[in-house]
Write an enzyme that holds these catalytic residues in place. Sequence first.
Site, PDB file in Angstrom:
ATOM      1  CG  LEU A  74      -6.375  23.062  47.617  1.00 47.85           C
ATOM      2  CD1 LEU A  74      -7.563  22.386  48.180  1.00 47.85           C
ATOM      3  CD2 LEU A  74      -6.025  24.148  48.472  1.00 47.85           C
ATOM      4  CB  CYS A  75      -0.855  21.396  43.027  1.00 41.50           C
ATOM      5  SG  CYS A  75      -1.804  20.082  42.165  1.00 41.50           S
ATOM      6  CG  HIS A  76       2.194  20.138  48.279  1.00 41.35           C
ATOM      7  ND1 HIS A  76       1.347  19.421  48.026  1.00 41.35           N
ATOM      8  CD2 HIS A  76       2.235  20.567  49.571  1.00 41.35           C
ATOM      9  CE1 HIS A  76       0.679  19.193  49.299  1.00 41.35           C
ATOM     10  NE2 HIS A  76       1.577  19.989  50.183  1.00 41.35           N
ATOM     11  CG  ASP A 127      -3.695  28.630  20.304  1.00 35.78           C
ATOM     12  OD1 ASP A 127      -4.803  29.199  20.198  1.00 35.78           O
ATOM     13  OD2 ASP A 127      -2.797  29.217  20.406  1.00 35.78           O
TER      14      ASP A 127
END
Length: 162
Positions: A74-76, A127
């Site tokens: 839901l991030c713009h 990583d």
Amino acid sequence: MSLSHLNDRGEANMVDVSDKSVTQRKAVAEGYVSMQPRTLELIQSGEHAKGDVFAVARIAGIQGAKRCSDLIPLCHPLALSKVQVDFYIEADKNRVRIESLCKLSGQTGVEMEALTAVSVAALTLFDMCKAVDPDMTISGIQVLSKEGGKRRRQNGSLGASQ
């Protein structure tokens, strides 16, 4: 206070920011990767077999901030004007502190982008070093400050913007 990402029926909803003013917005976040002293030495000396760990993690963090809206539903999508990722070796604590800064002129804040930058940089560092040190830990990811919009956050407290 209600959750802004839910509509009247309790369904997931992207917040409508179209009525908000465009302002300068900035957020700073941090996080830590703790490791064995030898792992820290390899990174610091540049002797790590995978090369310049910080350079790769920095690029990954910047890319993470730019792709935040692809990762967090839901991030713009934002047109970031600045993303900075820095690393600070804390040898006495056997860890690396990662700090990110995100800026833009826009209608919504950049906290999620700053948090994503730190998270992706930490994951990349992990990583690249996991073969040498599989027991590393990532911790303390948090927003340190935010500016712009209605509220200001500084060192964990939220208040009215000045």
